[in-house]
Design a protein around this motif. Structure first.
Motif, short mmCIF file in Angstrom:
data_model
loop_
_atom_site.label_atom_id
_atom_site.label_comp_id
_atom_site.label_asym_id
_atom_site.label_seq_id
_atom_site.Cartn_x
_atom_site.Cartn_y
_atom_site.Cartn_z
N THR A 246 -0.75 36.24 1.60
CA THR A 246 0.33 35.28 1.36
C THR A 246 -0.26 33.90 1.13
N ASP A 247 0.58 32.94 0.83
CA ASP A 247 0.12 31.55 0.66
C ASP A 247 -0.57 31.06 1.92
N GLY A 248 -0.04 31.46 3.08
CA GLY A 248 -0.67 31.05 4.33
C GLY A 248 -2.08 31.59 4.47
N ASP A 249 -2.32 32.81 4.03
CA ASP A 249 -3.68 33.39 4.07
C ASP A 249 -4.61 32.61 3.15
N ARG A 251 -4.40 29.41 2.35
CA ARG A 251 -4.72 28.12 2.96
C ARG A 251 -5.74 28.27 4.08
N ARG A 252 -5.63 29.36 4.84
CA ARG A 252 -6.57 29.57 5.94
C ARG A 252 -7.96 29.96 5.48
N ILE A 291 8.53 34.07 8.01
CA ILE A 291 8.07 34.48 6.69
C ILE A 291 9.29 34.75 5.83
#
Length: 318
Positions: A246-249, A251-252, A291
Motif C-alpha cells: 500500500t502507499d503506507g508500505d 513510505r516506510r 485502511i
C-alpha cells in the motif's frame, strides 16, 4: 371544572392492557396454531389473506411479513373477491381470513368458495362459535381480552393480538424453513436492510486486479500500482496472496526503494476478507485498521477481488 385527562396515563393504560393480552395469548396459544404452521409450510400455492376494515389492515401486514420471510402470500379484498377476484384463489392455496367477530358479511362469498373447491381455510377470530370459525378447517381463536379503547368499541387490543399472532406464524415458519440472512436479503435488496445484509463478494471489484510476483522489482511494481488505479498491489507466491503493498508500505520503505523486490516491501500478514463476510463487518475492520481497501481471498488464499470502502459506502453499508 375537572382536570383534563393525562395523555401519559392513557398511553400507559393502553400499553398495559394490550401487553397483558399478549402475555395471556403467549401462555395459551390457540389450539390449532401448530397445525396451522404445518399447513402453511406444506402449502404448494400461496397464502391468501383476507379481512375487512381494521382486520383488513392487519391482514395486509401479515401478508407482507409472510412474503418477505419466505412464505408467498398476498391480500385479497373480500368485496373485490365477490366481483371476480375469487378466480385468483386456487386449490393449491390456503386462505387465512381475519374477522374479530367471525361474522363479517363480506367474507361470505370467499368462505363459500373455499368450501366449494376444497381450499383450506384458517380462521383468525375471537369467537369460537362464529360463522367463520365453524366453517374453517383450522381455527386461531384469540383469547378474551378487553379492548384498550375506553368505550370498549374501537378495535385496539384485538387487532394487536391478531397482528402479533401473524408475526408468530411468520417467525415459526421462518424457523421451520431454516430461513437465513442471505435468504432475507433476496426479498430485501433495497434500502438500509439490504445494505446491512450485503456480502463482500457482492461489492468487491474482481476485474484486472493489481497482482505482481514476489520477485518483481519495485520499479515495475509501481507501474502496476499506477496503471491499475487501486493504489495497491497484491504480491503473489504462485497462486496464493503472500502480501500486500500500500502507499503506507511505500513510505516506510523509501530508502533504497528501487533496489528492492515486491516481497521486500509488502506487508506479509495483510488484512483480508472472505467473499461471504458481511460487508458491514469488513467496513468495521477497515475502520479499525484505518485502511480503505482490502483483498478478498478464498480458503486457499487465492485472490478473488478488492473491496474498497468507498464502494461499500456508495452501496449504503456503514
Amino acid at each position: 371544572m375537572t382536570d383534563a385527562p393525562n395523555p401519559l396515563d392513557a398511553a400507559a393504560r393502553v400499553l398495559r392492557i394490550e401487553g397483558e393480552a399478549l402475555l395471556t395469548m403467549a401462555a395459551a396459544l390457540p389450539e390449532d396454531f401448530g397445525a396451522a404452521v404445518e399447513a402453511l409450510l406444506d402449502c404448494k400455492g400461496r397464502v391468501i389473506l383476507a379481512g375487512i376494515g381494521k382486520s383488513g389492515h392487519i391482514a395486509r401486514k401479515i401478508a407482507a411479513t409472510l412474503s418477505s420471510t419466505g412464505t408467498p402470500a398476498y391480500f385479497v379484498h373480500p368485496a373485490e373477491a365477490s366481483h371476480g377476484d375469487l378466480g385468483t384463489i386456487t386449490p393449491a392455496d390456503i386462505v387465512l381470513a381475519l374477522s374479530n367477530s367471525g361474522e363479517t358479511t363480506e367474507l361470505g362469498d370467499m368462505i363459500a368458495h373455499t368450501r366449494r373447491f376444497s381450499i383450506p381455510l384458517i380462521a383468525l377470530c375471537s369467537k369460537a362459535g362464529s360463522t367463520l370459525s365453524l366453517a374453517a378447517d383450522l381455527r386461531l381463536i384469540l383469547p378474551p381480552a378487553p379492548e384498550a379503547c375506553p368505550l370498549g368499541m374501537a378495535p385496539t387490543t384485538s387487532t394487536t393480538m391478531a397482528l402479533a399472532l401473524g408475526d408468530a406464524l411468520a417467525v415459526a415458519l421462518m424457523e421451520r424453513r431454516g430461513f437465513e440472512p442471505e435468504h432475507f436479503r433476496t426479498f430485501h435488496p433495497g434500502g438500509r436492510l439490504g445494505a446491512r445484509l450485503a456480502r463482500v463478494g457482492q461489492l468487491m471489484r474482481s476485474d484486472d486486479l493489481p497482482l505482481v510476483p514476489m520477485e518483481m522489482p519495485m520499479a515495475e511494481t509501481l507501474l502496476v500500482m499506477t496503471q491499475k488505479g487501486f493504489g495497491t498491489a497484491g504480491v503473489m507466491d504462485g497462486p496464493r496472496l503472500a502480501g500486500v503493498i500500500t502507499d503506507g508500505d511505500l513510505r516506510r520503505n523509501m530508502a533504497g526503494l528501487m533496489d528492492k523486490q515486491a516481497i521486500d516491501v509488502a506487508t506479509r500478514t495483510p488484512l483480508t476478507a472472505p467473499p461471504d463476510m458481511l460487508a458491514a463487518e469488513a467496513v468495521a475492520l477497515m475502520n479499525a485498521r484505518k485502511i480503505t481497501m482490502l483483498f478478498v481471498i478464498d480458503a486457499e488464499a487465492h485472490p478473488l477481488g478488492i473491496l474498497h470502502i468507498h464502494d461499500c459506502l456508495r452501496a449504503g453499508v456503514q
